[in-house]
Design a protein around this motif. Structure first.
Motif, short mmCIF file in Angstrom:
data_model
loop_
_atom_site.label_atom_id
_atom_site.label_comp_id
_atom_site.label_asym_id
_atom_site.label_seq_id
_atom_site.Cartn_x
_atom_site.Cartn_y
_atom_site.Cartn_z
N MET A 73 0.83 -1.21 0.00
CA MET A 73 0.00 0.00 0.00
C MET A 73 0.87 1.27 0.00
O MET A 73 0.62 2.21 -0.74
N LEU A 74 1.91 1.27 0.85
CA LEU A 74 2.79 2.43 0.93
C LEU A 74 3.52 2.65 -0.39
O LEU A 74 3.71 3.79 -0.84
N LYS A 75 3.90 1.52 -1.03
CA LYS A 75 4.59 1.61 -2.31
C LYS A 75 3.70 2.23 -3.37
O LYS A 75 4.13 3.05 -4.18
N THR A 76 2.42 1.83 -3.36
CA THR A 76 1.47 2.36 -4.33
C THR A 76 1.25 3.85 -4.12
O THR A 76 1.23 4.64 -5.07
N LEU A 77 1.11 4.25 -2.85
CA LEU A 77 0.92 5.67 -2.56
C LEU A 77 2.15 6.48 -2.99
O LEU A 77 2.03 7.61 -3.49
N SER A 78 3.34 5.91 -2.79
CA SER A 78 4.55 6.61 -3.21
C SER A 78 4.58 6.80 -4.71
O SER A 78 4.95 7.87 -5.22
N LYS A 79 4.16 5.78 -5.45
CA LYS A 79 4.12 5.89 -6.91
C LYS A 79 3.11 6.93 -7.36
O LYS A 79 3.36 7.71 -8.29
N ILE A 80 1.96 6.95 -6.68
CA ILE A 80 0.95 7.95 -7.02
C ILE A 80 1.48 9.36 -6.77
O ILE A 80 1.27 10.28 -7.55
N GLY A 81 2.20 9.51 -5.64
CA GLY A 81 2.80 10.82 -5.35
C GLY A 81 3.80 11.23 -6.41
O GLY A 81 3.83 12.39 -6.85
N LEU A 82 4.62 10.28 -6.86
CA LEU A 82 5.59 10.57 -7.91
C LEU A 82 4.88 10.93 -9.21
O LEU A 82 5.30 11.84 -9.95
N LEU A 83 3.78 10.22 -9.51
CA LEU A 83 3.03 10.50 -10.73
C LEU A 83 2.46 11.92 -10.71
O LEU A 83 2.59 12.67 -11.69
N VAL A 84 1.85 12.29 -9.59
CA VAL A 84 1.26 13.63 -9.48
C VAL A 84 2.34 14.69 -9.61
O VAL A 84 2.17 15.69 -10.31
N SER A 85 3.47 14.48 -8.94
CA SER A 85 4.57 15.46 -9.00
C SER A 85 5.10 15.59 -10.42
O SER A 85 5.33 16.70 -10.92
N ALA A 86 5.31 14.45 -11.09
CA ALA A 86 5.83 14.48 -12.45
C ALA A 86 4.86 15.15 -13.41
O ALA A 86 5.26 15.94 -14.28
N LEU A 87 3.56 14.87 -13.26
CA LEU A 87 2.56 15.49 -14.13
C LEU A 87 2.47 16.99 -13.88
O LEU A 87 2.25 17.77 -14.82
N ALA A 88 2.65 17.41 -12.62
CA ALA A 88 2.62 18.84 -12.31
C ALA A 88 3.79 19.55 -12.99
O ALA A 88 3.63 20.62 -13.61
N VAL A 89 4.99 18.98 -12.87
CA VAL A 89 6.16 19.57 -13.53
C VAL A 89 5.98 19.59 -15.04
O VAL A 89 6.28 20.58 -15.72
N GLY A 90 5.45 18.47 -15.58
CA GLY A 90 5.21 18.41 -17.02
C GLY A 90 4.21 19.45 -17.48
O GLY A 90 4.36 20.03 -18.56
N THR A 91 3.17 19.68 -16.67
CA THR A 91 2.16 20.68 -17.03
C THR A 91 2.77 22.07 -17.08
O THR A 91 2.51 22.85 -18.00
N VAL A 92 3.60 22.40 -16.09
CA VAL A 92 4.27 23.70 -16.09
C VAL A 92 5.13 23.85 -17.34
O VAL A 92 5.15 24.91 -17.98
N TRP A 93 5.86 22.81 -17.69
CA TRP A 93 6.71 22.85 -18.87
C TRP A 93 5.88 23.06 -20.15
O TRP A 93 6.25 23.84 -21.03
#
Length: 509
Positions: free
Chosen positions: A1-21
């Motif tokens: 469960m913790l691993k999945t949440l970590s991946k979701i957090g990474l996904l959200v962060s990456a998409l946010a940076v990508g959106t800014v770019w």
């Protein structure tokens, strides 16, 4: 469960940076279809690295990197070089490439030590090649620093030559020394804006929505940027606003790189256009003045198309509303040379007509500062009394004469209380003009016949006289009804460029 949440957090962060770019790329006018394709590749790469199985049974992170990472990396580099790259980036890019090669060499050495004899030799060769490439790139990075500096100096030197040639061109004037207040409009180039940003405030161009629409809607027009020189027999030489400077128009990325990469990323490199003759210093010289003689600058607000010329006026006292200085400065580099010369009016001279507060700047009634917040936190207008009437420098409270019909033509506004304040300021300006037929408005961005023909003609010698002011007021009456509605022939309309791309124009019907 913790691993999945970590991946979701990474996904959200990456998409946010990508959106800014992606937003930055859109600000740089990258076509929407290209951005959409690139955005899908970015999303696929991020998802594939986190959950490879989503892309198919046989998908692995190595394959994701090969089939999506390589095109995304090349696409990112290509887009950066095409729309963001500036010459001063070259040493940094070479240094990063050198660091990457050296890291690859170090990794190859470590893998070679763990590998079997046959594979160890291959790893050593890779380490040798990568290390050699890294050292070569590091040397090139160091050598490029001087070349980049030299190239910038050459650009600036060419600009200086062009300005000197413009100063020497035929038609320059001698300064007239008498006891008459003179005002000279100074056209410091043009700025490229979206038509809706300029005229669409009643069509949804407001607040965040208005800003987002500027990212997508590229129906652009060129509008002038005006400053005004005042030659006052008692108070010396003054400017209302300073327009843009040569570097903003011709060395845009270099100018905004003074505020770090973020400023350069969030501005458009073609947002200003300027001929050598439109440089503020050239204008002043051809009128018989010197920029070093300017004693006072009244800034209607701190936006960079009004403050860029401060780079030429380090000796001047700069008068502006403290609210703008505290909350409105976006690009402080324009102010670096005058930060110790700022003066903030108290607006303690009481009411002035419809304005509840004012500042009699010199104490003799010759120049009145009027707070008009809305377009910026501390926007203000300047009322100057001439020998035969008065002029009101409107700044960006209203862009053009048709904008006085504020219920029919409106620029984009910030939304909420700021929009309310700006409309209130416009109403007060209407009231002032209606109560004093001897006062005429002077705008910073007027792209109509009022500015190009009538104001230019009336103030050609700095003194409009009663006849010139009357002509301006008469034109106002042909453009606007007494209740501030547009007359026929003065409603703006966008005309696309003939080629289908580029900058359009405005017609009035």
């Amino acid at each position: 469960m913790l691993k999945t949440l970590s991946k979701i957090g990474l996904l959200v962060s990456a998409l946010a940076v990508g959106t800014v770019w992606l937003v930055v790329l859109r600000l740089k006018d990258v076509p929407v279809p290209l951005l959409a394709a690139y955005g899908l590749l970015l999303t696929g790469l991020v998802v594939g690295l986190l959950w490879p199985s989503v892309l198919g049974r046989r998908a692995t992170r190595r394959r994701v990197l090969a089939f999506l990472g390589v095109p995304v990396g090349l696409g990112t580099l290509g887009l950066y070089l095409a729309v963001v790259y500036y010459v001063t980036d070259l040493p940094v890019l070479l240094a990063l490439a050198a660091a990457g090669c050296l890291a690859w060499a170090a990794a190859s050495v470590l893998r070679g030590r763990r590998a079997a004899a046959g594979r160890g030799g291959r790893q050593s060769r890779r380490a040798f090649l990568a290390g050699g490439a890294g050292l070569t790139l590091a040397v090139l990075s160091g050598l490029s620093v001087d070349r980049v500096d030299r190239q910038r100096r050459e650009v600036l030197a060419r600009g200086e030559q062009e300005r000197q040639a413009a100063v020497r061109a035929a038609g320059a004037r001698r300064r007239i020394a008498d006891d008459i207040v003179r005002v000279f409009p100074i056209h410091t180039g043009d700025t490229i804006v979206t038509y809706g940003q300029f005229y669409g405030g009643l069509d949804g161009w407001e607040g965040v929505n208005g800003y987002l629409r500027t990212l997508v809607d590229k129906t652009q027009i060129a509008v002038p940027v005006y400053a005004y020189l005042i030659d006052h027999p008692r108070h010396g030489l003054m400017l209302v606003d300073t327009g843009v400077n040569w570097e903003q128009a011709h060395d845009h990325d270099g100018y905004y790189d003074h505020n770090h990469m973020v400023s350069r990323l969030l501005t458009q490199r073609d947002e200003y256009q300027m001929t050598p003759g439109q440089d503020l210093r050239v204008h002043l010289a051809r009128l018989g003045y010197d920029a070093k003689e300017i004693t006072t600058v009244f800034l209607t607000h701190v936006h960079d198309d009004h403050a860029g010329g401060l780079r030429y006026l380090p000796q001047a006292t700069v008068v502006l509303d403290r609210r703008d200085w505290d909350h409105g400065v976006l690009y402080p580099y324009s102010f670096d040379l005058v930060k110790s010369n700022l003066s903030f009016p108290a607006f303690g001279s009481g009411a002035f007509g419809a304005f509840p507060d004012s500042q009699d700047h010199f104490g003799d009634g010759s120049l009145i500062l009027l707070p008009t917040p809305g377009h910026s936190p501390g926007h203000m207008c300047v009322l100057l009394h001439l020998d035969t009437g008065s002029v009101l420098f409107v700044g960006d409270t209203l862009y053009t004469l048709p904008h006085l019909a504020v219920e029919q033509v409106r620029q984009t506004t910030l939304g909420g209380a700021d929009t309310i304040h700006q409309i209130e300021a416009a109403r007060r300006i209407q009231n002032l003009l209606a109560s004093d037929p001897g006062t005429v408005p002077l705008f910073a961005h007027d792209n109509t016949r009022y500015q190009f023909d009538l104001v230019t003609s009336a103030f050609a010698n700095g003194v409009p006289g009663e006849a010139g002011l009357l002509e301006l007021r008469t034109h106002m009456q042909t453009a606007l009804t007494p209740d501030w509605r547009l007359q026929a022939g003065h409603t703006p309309r966008f005309v696309p460029p003939a080629s289908g791309t580029g900058v359009g124009r405005v017609e009035f019907r």
